[in-house]
Structure formats: structure tokens, C-alpha cells
Design a protein around this motif. Sequence first.
Motif, short mmCIF file in Angstrom:
data_model
loop_
_atom_site.label_atom_id
_atom_site.label_comp_id
_atom_site.label_asym_id
_atom_site.label_seq_id
_atom_site.Cartn_x
_atom_site.Cartn_y
_atom_site.Cartn_z
N UNK A 103 35.62 40.21 45.79
CA UNK A 103 34.68 40.38 44.65
C UNK A 103 33.68 41.54 45.14
N UNK A 104 33.17 42.15 44.17
CA UNK A 104 32.19 43.22 44.05
C UNK A 104 31.40 42.88 42.99
N UNK A 105 30.46 42.02 42.85
CA UNK A 105 29.89 41.27 41.74
C UNK A 105 28.42 42.22 41.40
N UNK A 106 28.43 42.37 40.14
CA UNK A 106 27.39 43.15 39.59
C UNK A 106 27.09 42.99 38.14
N UNK A 107 26.14 43.19 37.40
CA UNK A 107 26.20 43.28 36.04
C UNK A 107 26.85 44.42 35.42
N UNK A 108 27.53 44.43 34.25
CA UNK A 108 28.28 45.43 33.70
C UNK A 108 27.55 46.81 33.65
N UNK A 110 25.11 47.71 35.70
CA UNK A 110 24.93 48.35 36.90
C UNK A 110 26.06 48.54 37.95
N UNK A 111 27.20 48.18 37.51
CA UNK A 111 28.48 48.24 38.26
C UNK A 111 28.88 49.47 38.66
N UNK A 112 29.18 49.76 39.80
CA UNK A 112 29.46 51.30 39.87
C UNK A 112 30.94 51.39 40.00
N UNK A 113 31.23 52.47 39.75
CA UNK A 113 32.73 52.82 39.50
C UNK A 113 33.43 52.51 40.98
N UNK A 114 32.92 52.75 42.10
CA UNK A 114 33.56 52.48 43.25
C UNK A 114 33.64 50.77 43.63
N UNK A 115 32.85 50.15 42.83
CA UNK A 115 33.00 48.76 43.10
C UNK A 115 34.02 48.27 42.30
N UNK A 116 33.95 48.72 40.99
CA UNK A 116 35.20 48.42 39.97
C UNK A 116 36.63 49.05 40.49
N UNK A 117 36.71 50.13 41.26
CA UNK A 117 37.90 50.62 41.68
C UNK A 117 38.66 49.63 42.82
N UNK A 118 37.43 49.16 43.65
CA UNK A 118 37.93 48.56 44.95
C UNK A 118 38.55 47.20 44.69
N UNK A 119 38.05 46.46 43.75
CA UNK A 119 38.31 45.09 43.05
C UNK A 119 39.70 45.33 42.28
N UNK A 120 39.66 46.59 41.65
CA UNK A 120 41.18 46.39 40.91
C UNK A 120 42.15 46.82 41.84
N UNK A 121 42.06 47.72 42.85
CA UNK A 121 42.76 48.20 43.79
C UNK A 121 43.39 47.05 44.68
N UNK A 122 42.51 45.97 44.87
CA UNK A 122 42.99 45.03 45.65
C UNK A 122 43.66 43.81 45.07
N UNK A 123 42.87 43.36 43.89
CA UNK A 123 43.43 42.20 43.20
C UNK A 123 44.58 42.55 42.32
N UNK A 124 44.66 43.61 41.70
CA UNK A 124 45.86 44.03 40.72
C UNK A 124 46.88 45.02 41.23
N UNK A 125 46.13 46.10 41.66
CA UNK A 125 47.32 46.96 42.48
C UNK A 125 47.96 46.47 43.65
N UNK A 126 47.05 45.60 44.28
CA UNK A 126 47.55 45.17 45.68
C UNK A 126 48.69 43.90 45.19
N UNK A 127 48.50 43.26 44.27
CA UNK A 127 49.35 42.27 43.68
C UNK A 127 50.52 42.84 43.21
N UNK A 128 50.59 44.12 42.67
CA UNK A 128 51.63 44.92 41.96
C UNK A 128 52.51 45.15 43.28
N UNK A 129 51.88 45.87 44.23
CA UNK A 129 52.56 46.70 45.38
C UNK A 129 53.36 45.69 46.04
N UNK A 130 52.69 44.45 46.31
CA UNK A 130 53.31 43.45 47.16
C UNK A 130 54.79 42.64 46.44
N UNK A 131 54.27 42.48 45.16
CA UNK A 131 55.33 41.85 44.10
C UNK A 131 56.59 42.71 44.15
#
Length: 255
Positions: A103-108, A110-131
Motif C-alpha cells: 500500500x501507498x495510501x494518500x488522498x486522490x 495528493x497521491x503521487x504518480x510514483x506511489x500510484x505506479x509502485x502499487x499497480x506494479x506490485x499488486x496488479x502487474x506482479x500478479x499478472x507476471x507470476x500468473x
Amino acid sequence: MVNGLVSGRLALVTGAGSGIGRAACQVLSREGATVIAADKNYDAALETIKKYTALASGSNATGDHTALELDVSDPKSVQSLLQAVLKEYKTPPRIVVNSAGITRDNWLLKLSEEDYDSVLNVNLKGTFLVMQTFAKAMTEASIAGSIINISSIVGKYGNIGQSNYSASKAGVVAMTQTAAKELGKFNVRVNAILPGFIDTPIVKTVPDKVMHNMLKLVPLGRLGEPTEVAEVITFLSSDKSSFISGAAIDVTGGF
């Protein structure tokens, strides 16, 4: 264990160093699986094997269980993991549990692009790559497999301060349902679990006042235990769920 639900099966669990991933290793091994605990924090994965998985197997030794380092967001790391598994066990795992998440929580606003990307990279892309990597290995080896992806109830309803996390977890559900349609002909089942408020390291960072208000929303009136999610993971890994694929199962205490 001779009569366990998943006796003799090889299981890969990502995010195995803590929380739901650690509990999944514990329950899968209790039910007879040989467990590969994978985590970005290798020491935490090793602790899972030594302190939890071995004990659940009724032994003080690590046995055939193993811990491996894995960055799910890095395709090379995922490929290296597959090669290490094939070298060690001569077969791909029949069970894959995608539990790695951040998680990299913040208000919409105030959310940085970096924190958006890091969460999507692990949670979604990571699940995709392993699957993708391990489903391909299963199909090439003609192995009937079960993939369990850990989503979250906030992927269904959203949550204040978690626009990145909720989007990633909603994506996991949609990807799970698509993968189930594509992989069914290979006898590979794919399901998602949507945990609610579970007593994990992530939840421990929530202020007491916020936690009190959250628990008001849970009819059972308490946090869930990681093992309660792990029991559902193990059920979905077993032949008891042989006609369940493409499902998204809430484990929320009625939230």
C-alpha cells in the motif's frame, strides 16, 4: 500429513514473509503441501519456513519446503524463480497463491504518480507476471493447477485514501475472471479472494479511532485472522473446489 487436503502437491506462495501469505504457507503445509515461500524480504520468507511451515507439518525441520527471494514486479526475478523451482523440484507447482501486495495510501488529490505506479506494479502487474509465467509452465507440463489471487474487498467498494490500491485490487478480480476463461481448457482453475479487515501488518498501522469505526461496519464485530483467509486459499487449492473457477470470494465477516 497423509490425508491432508493438498497432500503431495507443490505450492508457491508470494508475499510469504508476513500476513496472509505466511498463513497460507502454514495451512497449506499442514494439509500436506510442499511449500515454496517467496518474498522480496528473503529473511522473512525463511522465517516463515522455519517457524511456521515446519511446525504446521508436525516437524522441527524445514523438510522439502524452501524459501526464495522474489520481486513480483520484475519479470527477470519471476523467471529466475521459475528456473529455481524447476531445478529444485523438477516440476512446476500445482498451486500458486499470489499474495504479494503493498500500500501507498494518500488522498486522490495528493497521491503521487510514483506511489500510484509502485502499487499497480506490485499488486496488479506482479500478479499478472507470476500468473502468466507459472500458468505457462503448468500448461506445458500438462499439470492440472489452481491459482489463487488475493484481491481485497476495497477492490469492490473502494476506500478513502486508497485509489491506487483499490484500482489494483479491482484489476486483480477482472484479470482472474479472464484467466479462468482462458486456462480452463488446460484444467487450470483461477480464483480470487477478497479479504476484508484482516489482522495483518498493514492493518496494524491504522489508528485506533479509525479501526473502531471500521469494525462497526463488520457484522461479526472483529478483525479476521490471516489463517481464516488461508483456510479458503487451501480449499480453493484442493479437489474439494474442483468445479470452482473464475470466482471472487469475499472473506469479510459480512462487511
